[in-house]
Design a protein around this motif. Structure first.
Motif, PDB file in Angstrom:
ATOM      1  N   GLY B  27       1.819 -14.954 -10.829  1.00  0.00           N
ATOM      2  CA  GLY B  27       2.939 -14.409 -10.071  1.00  0.00           C
ATOM      3  C   GLY B  27       2.552 -13.391  -9.019  1.00  0.00           C
ATOM      4  N   GLU B  28       1.248 -13.125  -8.850  1.00  0.00           N
ATOM      5  CA  GLU B  28       0.842 -12.138  -7.852  1.00  0.00           C
ATOM      6  C   GLU B  28       0.736 -12.783  -6.471  1.00  0.00           C
ATOM      7  N   VAL B  29       0.978 -11.960  -5.445  1.00  0.00           N
ATOM      8  CA  VAL B  29       0.917 -12.441  -4.065  1.00  0.00           C
ATOM      9  C   VAL B  29       0.064 -11.472  -3.252  1.00  0.00           C
ATOM     10  N   PHE B  30      -0.806 -12.024  -2.414  1.00  0.00           N
ATOM     11  CA  PHE B  30      -1.656 -11.208  -1.547  1.00  0.00           C
ATOM     12  C   PHE B  30      -1.472 -11.671  -0.112  1.00  0.00           C
ATOM     13  N   ARG B  31      -1.242 -10.709   0.762  1.00  0.00           N
ATOM     14  CA  ARG B  31      -1.188 -11.033   2.188  1.00  0.00           C
ATOM     15  C   ARG B  31      -2.604 -10.908   2.727  1.00  0.00           C
ATOM     16  N   VAL B  32      -3.056 -11.922   3.446  1.00  0.00           N
ATOM     17  CA  VAL B  32      -4.430 -11.931   3.948  1.00  0.00           C
ATOM     18  C   VAL B  32      -4.418 -12.303   5.426  1.00  0.00           C
ATOM     19  N   ASN B  33      -5.517 -12.006   6.109  1.00  0.00           N
ATOM     20  CA  ASN B  33      -5.613 -12.467   7.488  1.00  0.00           C
ATOM     21  C   ASN B  33      -6.260 -13.856   7.506  1.00  0.00           C
ATOM     22  N   GLU B  34      -6.365 -14.432   8.698  1.00  0.00           N
ATOM     23  CA  GLU B  34      -6.855 -15.812   8.780  1.00  0.00           C
ATOM     24  C   GLU B  34      -8.268 -15.936   8.223  1.00  0.00           C
ATOM     25  N   THR B  35      -9.107 -14.938   8.475  1.00  0.00           N
ATOM     26  CA  THR B  35     -10.485 -14.996   7.984  1.00  0.00           C
ATOM     27  C   THR B  35     -10.515 -15.136   6.463  1.00  0.00           C
ATOM     28  N   ALA B  36      -9.751 -14.295   5.774  1.00  0.00           N
ATOM     29  CA  ALA B  36      -9.733 -14.343   4.307  1.00  0.00           C
ATOM     30  C   ALA B  36      -9.162 -15.673   3.813  1.00  0.00           C
ATOM     31  N   ALA B  37      -8.137 -16.180   4.504  1.00  0.00           N
ATOM     32  CA  ALA B  37      -7.548 -17.465   4.104  1.00  0.00           C
ATOM     33  C   ALA B  37      -8.572 -18.587   4.238  1.00  0.00           C
ATOM     34  N   ARG B  38      -9.338 -18.567   5.330  1.00  0.00           N
ATOM     35  CA  ARG B  38     -10.354 -19.611   5.537  1.00  0.00           C
ATOM     36  C   ARG B  38     -11.455 -19.509   4.475  1.00  0.00           C
ATOM     37  N   ILE B  39     -11.850 -18.278   4.145  1.00  0.00           N
ATOM     38  CA  ILE B  39     -12.888 -18.101   3.120  1.00  0.00           C
ATOM     39  C   ILE B  39     -12.376 -18.627   1.779  1.00  0.00           C
ATOM     40  N   PHE B  40     -11.099 -18.350   1.468  1.00  0.00           N
ATOM     41  CA  PHE B  40     -10.552 -18.836   0.197  1.00  0.00           C
ATOM     42  C   PHE B  40     -10.528 -20.368   0.171  1.00  0.00           C
ATOM     43  N   GLU B  41     -10.170 -20.979   1.291  1.00  0.00           N
ATOM     44  CA  GLU B  41     -10.159 -22.450   1.354  1.00  0.00           C
ATOM     45  C   GLU B  41     -11.561 -23.008   1.104  1.00  0.00           C
ATOM     46  N   LEU B  42     -12.575 -22.294   1.603  1.00  0.00           N
ATOM     47  CA  LEU B  42     -13.955 -22.742   1.375  1.00  0.00           C
ATOM     48  C   LEU B  42     -14.322 -22.615  -0.107  1.00  0.00           C
ATOM     49  N   CYS B  43     -13.784 -21.595  -0.777  1.00  0.00           N
ATOM     50  CA  CYS B  43     -14.003 -21.466  -2.227  1.00  0.00           C
ATOM     51  C   CYS B  43     -13.347 -22.635  -2.962  1.00  0.00           C
ATOM     52  N   GLN B  44     -12.198 -23.076  -2.470  1.00  0.00           N
ATOM     53  CA  GLN B  44     -11.516 -24.216  -3.103  1.00  0.00           C
ATOM     54  C   GLN B  44     -12.353 -25.481  -2.972  1.00  0.00           C
ATOM     55  N   GLY B  45     -13.157 -25.542  -1.913  1.00  0.00           N
ATOM     56  CA  GLY B  45     -13.935 -26.750  -1.664  1.00  0.00           C
ATOM     57  C   GLY B  45     -15.320 -26.733  -2.281  1.00  0.00           C
ATOM     58  N   GLY B  46     -15.678 -25.626  -2.952  1.00  0.00           N
ATOM     59  CA  GLY B  46     -16.995 -25.559  -3.576  1.00  0.00           C
ATOM     60  C   GLY B  46     -18.126 -25.571  -2.564  1.00  0.00           C
ATOM     61  N   THR B  47     -17.916 -24.898  -1.440  1.00  0.00           N
ATOM     62  CA  THR B  47     -18.891 -24.886  -0.347  1.00  0.00           C
ATOM     63  C   THR B  47     -20.063 -23.955  -0.656  1.00  0.00           C
ATOM     64  N   SER B  48     -21.211 -24.242  -0.074  1.00  0.00           N
ATOM     65  CA  SER B  48     -22.350 -23.329  -0.199  1.00  0.00           C
ATOM     66  C   SER B  48     -22.139 -22.133   0.724  1.00  0.00           C
ATOM     67  N   LEU B  49     -22.861 -21.046   0.457  1.00  0.00           N
ATOM     68  CA  LEU B  49     -22.749 -19.856   1.308  1.00  0.00           C
ATOM     69  C   LEU B  49     -23.172 -20.190   2.736  1.00  0.00           C
ATOM     70  N   ASP B  50     -24.281 -20.906   2.880  1.00  0.00           N
ATOM     71  CA  ASP B  50     -24.747 -21.271   4.225  1.00  0.00           C
ATOM     72  C   ASP B  50     -23.719 -22.142   4.943  1.00  0.00           C
ATOM     73  N   GLY B  51     -23.137 -23.082   4.199  1.00  0.00           N
ATOM     74  CA  GLY B  51     -22.127 -23.963   4.785  1.00  0.00           C
ATOM     75  C   GLY B  51     -20.892 -23.188   5.203  1.00  0.00           C
ATOM     76  N   ALA B  52     -20.517 -22.202   4.382  1.00  0.00           N
ATOM     77  CA  ALA B  52     -19.338 -21.390   4.687  1.00  0.00           C
ATOM     78  C   ALA B  52     -19.561 -20.573   5.955  1.00  0.00           C
ATOM     79  N   VAL B  53     -20.748 -19.992   6.082  1.00  0.00           N
ATOM     80  CA  VAL B  53     -21.059 -19.178   7.266  1.00  0.00           C
ATOM     81  C   VAL B  53     -20.995 -20.046   8.522  1.00  0.00           C
ATOM     82  N   ALA B  54     -21.588 -21.231   8.456  1.00  0.00           N
ATOM     83  CA  ALA B  54     -21.587 -22.128   9.618  1.00  0.00           C
ATOM     84  C   ALA B  54     -20.170 -22.570   9.958  1.00  0.00           C
ATOM     85  N   SER B  55     -19.379 -22.891   8.928  1.00  0.00           N
ATOM     86  CA  SER B  55     -18.006 -23.347   9.142  1.00  0.00           C
ATOM     87  C   SER B  55     -17.150 -22.259   9.779  1.00  0.00           C
TER      88      SER B  55
END
Lengths: 11, 92
Positions: B27-55
């Motif tokens: 039930g918790e809600v966090f307001r984030v900026n686009e950068t944080a939202a994109r990083i979270f989406e990368l966590c959902q995809g199981g991306t590598s750190l290097d892949g996340a940085v490049a993306s």
């Protein structure tokens, strides 16, 4: 320009 | 090294130009900026750190700032873990 991430808990 | 996996039940929502992370189970809600939202989406995809940085460099138009992006991603995923939005890292 890269903008650092921001996370704020909201009510 | 892979990013930690997003916790199940946490979703990204965009509303009127703002991004939110919703924990549909806790039930918790966090307001984030686009950068944080994109990083979270990368966590959902199981991306590598290097892949996340490049993306992120590509998607956010920040080529050449990979070192700053890498540090920010590591700081952000640690914060996600502290907030319960990502699963804890497995001990190596």
């Amino acid at each position: 320009m890269y903008i650092q991430s921001e996370i704020v808990r909201v009510s | 090294m892979n990013l930690p996996h997003a916790t199940s039940g946490v979703i990204v929502q965009q509303q009127d130009g703002a991004f939110f992370l919703l924990d549909t189970e806790g039930g918790e809600v966090f307001r984030v900026n686009e950068t944080a939202a994109r990083i979270f989406e990368l966590c959902q995809g199981g991306t590598s750190l290097d892949g996340a940085v490049a993306s992120l460099a590509l998607r956010l138009g920040a080529a050449g700032q990979e070192e700053a992006i890498r540090a920010d991603v590591q700081r952000t995923v640690t914060q996600f873990q502290e907030l319960g939005l990502c699963e804890p890292s497995r001990p190596v």
